[in-house]
Design a protein around this motif. Structure first.
Motif, PDB file in Angstrom:
ATOM      1  N   ARG A   1      -6.838  10.575 -24.442  1.00 57.25           N
ATOM      2  CA  ARG A   1      -5.710  10.977 -25.267  1.00 57.25           C
ATOM      3  C   ARG A   1      -5.580  10.025 -26.466  1.00 57.25           C
ATOM      4  O   ARG A   1      -5.612   8.807 -26.307  1.00 57.25           O
ATOM      5  CB  ARG A   1      -4.442  10.926 -24.425  1.00 57.25           C
ATOM      6  CG  ARG A   1      -3.353  11.796 -24.966  1.00 57.25           C
ATOM      7  CD  ARG A   1      -2.138  11.692 -24.090  1.00 57.25           C
ATOM      8  NE  ARG A   1      -2.304  12.391 -22.824  1.00 57.25           N
ATOM      9  CZ  ARG A   1      -1.706  12.026 -21.699  1.00 57.25           C
ATOM     10  NH1 ARG A   1      -0.965  10.950 -21.663  1.00 57.25           N
ATOM     11  NH2 ARG A   1      -1.869  12.697 -20.597  1.00 57.25           N
TER      12      ARG A   1
ATOM     13  N   ASP B   1       4.041   7.712 -13.235  1.00 61.98           N
ATOM     14  CA  ASP B   1       3.083   8.752 -12.838  1.00 61.98           C
ATOM     15  C   ASP B   1       3.141   9.002 -11.333  1.00 61.98           C
ATOM     16  O   ASP B   1       2.962  10.123 -10.881  1.00 61.98           O
ATOM     17  CB  ASP B   1       1.662   8.391 -13.286  1.00 61.98           C
ATOM     18  CG  ASP B   1       1.150   7.141 -12.622  1.00 61.98           C
ATOM     19  OD1 ASP B   1       1.882   6.141 -12.638  1.00 61.98           O
ATOM     20  OD2 ASP B   1       0.033   7.150 -12.091  1.00 61.98           O
TER      21      ASP B   1
ATOM     22  N   GLY C   1      -2.365  19.179 -16.387  1.00 60.65           N
ATOM     23  CA  GLY C   1      -1.003  19.252 -16.915  1.00 60.65           C
ATOM     24  C   GLY C   1      -0.039  18.306 -16.222  1.00 60.65           C
ATOM     25  O   GLY C   1       1.011  17.995 -16.765  1.00 60.65           O
TER      26      GLY C   1
ATOM     27  N   TRP D   1      -0.158  11.904 -15.696  1.00 59.75           N
ATOM     28  CA  TRP D   1       0.649  11.020 -16.531  1.00 59.75           C
ATOM     29  C   TRP D   1      -0.106   9.747 -16.862  1.00 59.75           C
ATOM     30  O   TRP D   1       0.230   9.019 -17.751  1.00 59.75           O
ATOM     31  CB  TRP D   1       1.961  10.662 -15.831  1.00 59.75           C
ATOM     32  CG  TRP D   1       2.883  11.792 -15.883  1.00 59.75           C
ATOM     33  CD1 TRP D   1       2.849  12.894 -15.101  1.00 59.75           C
ATOM     34  CD2 TRP D   1       3.956  11.983 -16.797  1.00 59.75           C
ATOM     35  NE1 TRP D   1       3.838  13.768 -15.468  1.00 59.75           N
ATOM     36  CE2 TRP D   1       4.538  13.211 -16.503  1.00 59.75           C
ATOM     37  CE3 TRP D   1       4.495  11.224 -17.839  1.00 59.75           C
ATOM     38  CZ2 TRP D   1       5.622  13.711 -17.209  1.00 59.75           C
ATOM     39  CZ3 TRP D   1       5.576  11.718 -18.527  1.00 59.75           C
ATOM     40  CH2 TRP D   1       6.129  12.954 -18.211  1.00 59.75           C
TER      41      TRP D   1
ATOM     42  N   PRO E   1       3.615  14.998 -22.582  1.00 59.09           N
ATOM     43  CA  PRO E   1       3.825  15.419 -21.201  1.00 59.09           C
ATOM     44  C   PRO E   1       5.266  15.773 -20.866  1.00 59.09           C
ATOM     45  O   PRO E   1       5.516  16.631 -20.013  1.00 59.09           O
ATOM     46  CB  PRO E   1       3.364  14.200 -20.400  1.00 59.09           C
ATOM     47  CG  PRO E   1       2.337  13.578 -21.232  1.00 59.09           C
ATOM     48  CD  PRO E   1       2.759  13.794 -22.649  1.00 59.09           C
TER      49      PRO E   1
ATOM     50  N   LEU F   1       5.643  19.338 -21.630  1.00 56.39           N
ATOM     51  CA  LEU F   1       4.939  20.141 -20.615  1.00 56.39           C
ATOM     52  C   LEU F   1       5.800  20.277 -19.365  1.00 56.39           C
ATOM     53  O   LEU F   1       5.957  21.374 -18.827  1.00 56.39           O
ATOM     54  CB  LEU F   1       3.616  19.471 -20.258  1.00 56.39           C
ATOM     55  CG  LEU F   1       2.498  19.648 -21.264  1.00 56.39           C
ATOM     56  CD1 LEU F   1       1.259  18.923 -20.786  1.00 56.39           C
ATOM     57  CD2 LEU F   1       2.194  21.128 -21.431  1.00 56.39           C
TER      58      LEU F   1
END
Lengths: 137, 331
Positions: free
Chosen positions: A134, B301, A125, A128, A70, A73
């Motif tokens: 994954r 996040d 995209g 997180w 990430p 990205l």
């Protein structure tokens, strides 16, 4: 006294010359601090001291490990959006001069940019959080 | 020629005063932060060095200079040594576009009270704040420490993400002032400060600026209970001091830029312009310290979600709305 011509080198003009002098001053300041620290600082080497800190445990493995995708990205998205931001910024200065036609074109561009952002969002995209899908890196 | 030399001396004096004042205030901002934060947490803070601990910043500098400057084993020496200087340099250079008063006249010449009035002043600020990412990322990567590397990449990703919303949130200001020059932006706020017209841009800017200067609640690159100290774990002595200085100068710079863009810069009644600018910077800094004392740290996040899914779309929509309103009502 007659005024000095407002050239690049004029000290009365707050231009690039002034910025260069300021940069040199700032660099001199930082260099002086580092010089003083190197001159006055303690200098006692020991293997314990120069070992990378890992809470007292002897480090294992390399510290240059691979890191999660990430981050790559985000870097790519940043490049795209920053270049498009540059277009928006150039338009902002002449916004009055180009008037309604300019605004129409720019709003199309911005809506397209937003659509792109939502597409990335939908594709995951910007996620997180561990989704469980994954694989472990 | 004689006049040029006299002008050059005036310039040197002016720039030295600016640099001295910025460094002095950054040093005392550390004291203000420790004292105010201590009060928020019902303790005393520094009170041993001098009355009210007022000599604490000087004691800190002496201590940092006399500490050993260690380089860890396996570190990339060159990058490790220059990274803190990059952070301090870019933070100090950013202050050079902040105007602090009207022109004054000396020797029959106008002396502008700004270090440099670039016509791309705002872009210069963005450029410098992007360059400071290098200091964080390289410092973290070069120190051959796992914590350092994690802090460095977190820092890089966070700073580039929030730089987008920072840049986009200021587009409406440029649209209203028709210029990137900070001096012109202050001129454009002769009647009303821009915060009255652009409250959304103001909010986005404040949040992004706090994320850019890596303050709580956005201090993930140096989150001390996960990463020890993040990208500056391995730094000691004055090199750590330069990272620290960079952070506090950053707070002052964002205070100054916030004042110039939204609060009318050095404008204000009764008091001299410089005093007004300093008051505004001080209030912004106090606000940032208060936030640090109040909010917990975000999760990574959440941080990215806030940046990409809230602030960037909001900033883009704000540009569209400002443009529409400006075309309908503006002449």
């Amino acid at each position: 006294m007659q005024p000095v011509a407002a050239g690049v080198m004029s000290p009365f003009h707050a231009g690039v010359f002034s910025l260069v002098v300021f940069t040199i001053l700032v660099m001199l300041f930082i260099a002086s601090q580092l010089f003083l620290a190197a001159w006055l600082g303690e200098k006692k080497k020991s293997p314990e001291k120069s070992r990378p800190y890992e809470c007292g445990i002897i480090p294992t493995g390399s510290a240059r490990f691979r890191y999660p995708v990430p981050f790559y990205l985000v870097a790519i998205f940043f490049l795209i959006f920053d270049v498009e931001g540059a277009f928006i910024i150039t338009w902002a200065v002449v916004y009055r001069k180009v008037g309604l036609p300019g605004y129409e074109q720019m709003s199309f561009f911005i809506v397209l940019l937003l659509a792109g952002l939502f597409y990335i969002w939908k594709q995951g995209g910007l996620d997180w959080r561990e989704t469980g899908k994954r694989a472990d890196s | 020629m004689l006049l040029w030399i006299a002008g050059f001396i005036i310039l040197l004096i002016k720039l030295t005063i600016v640099l001295g004042v910025v460094l002095f205030l950054a040093g005392y901002l550390v004291w203000v932060e420790r004292k105010f934060l201590a009060r928020l947490q019902i303790r005393y803070g520094p009170n041993r060095a001098g009355p009210f601990g007022l000599l604490q910043p000087i004691a800190d500098i002496v201590k940092m200079i006399t500490k050993e400057d260690t380089v860890p084993d396996g570190a990339d020496r060159t990058f490790f040594l220059i990274a803190p200087a990059v952070v301090a340099l870019t933070a100090l250079l950013m202050f050079s576009v902040v105007p602090f008063g009207k022109d004054i006249t000396l020797l029959g010449q106008k002396v502008p009270l700004v270090v440099t009035d670039l016509n791309i002043g705002l872009l210069f600020v963005f450029a410098m704040s992007s360059l400071s990412v290098y200091g964080v990322a390289l410092g973290g990567w070069a120190s051959n420490s796992k914590y350092g590397l994690l802090g460095g990449i977190r820092g890089a990703a966070q700073m580039i993400s929030y730089e987008l919303s920072l840049g986009l949130s200021l587009v409406p200001i440029v649209m209203m002032a028709h210029s990137f020059s900070m001096v012109d932006i202050v001129q454009a706020q002769q009647r009303y400060p821009f915060i009255l017209f652009q409250p959304v841009a103001f909010l986005i800017f404040v949040v992004s600026a706090m994320a850019e200067s890596k303050r709580i609640p956005f201090d993930l690159p140096e989150a001390e209970n996960e990463l020890v100290a993040g990208y500056h774990t391995e730094y000691s002595g004055m090199r750590f001091g330069l990272f620290f200085l960079g952070e506090y100068v950053h707070i002052m710079v964002f205070g100054g830029i916030l004042a110039v863009l939204f609060l009318g810069g050095w404008r204000g009644p009764f008091l001299p312009p410089v005093v007004w600018l300093l008051i505004k910077i001080f209030l912004v800094a106090l606000f940032m310290i208060w936030v640090r004392g109040t909010l917990p740290r975000l999760r990574y996040d959440q941080l990215m979600t806030l940046g990409w899914k809230v602030l960037i779309p909001l900033a883009l929509i704000n540009i569209l709305v400002t443009g529409a309103i400006g075309l309908i009502f503006g002449g």
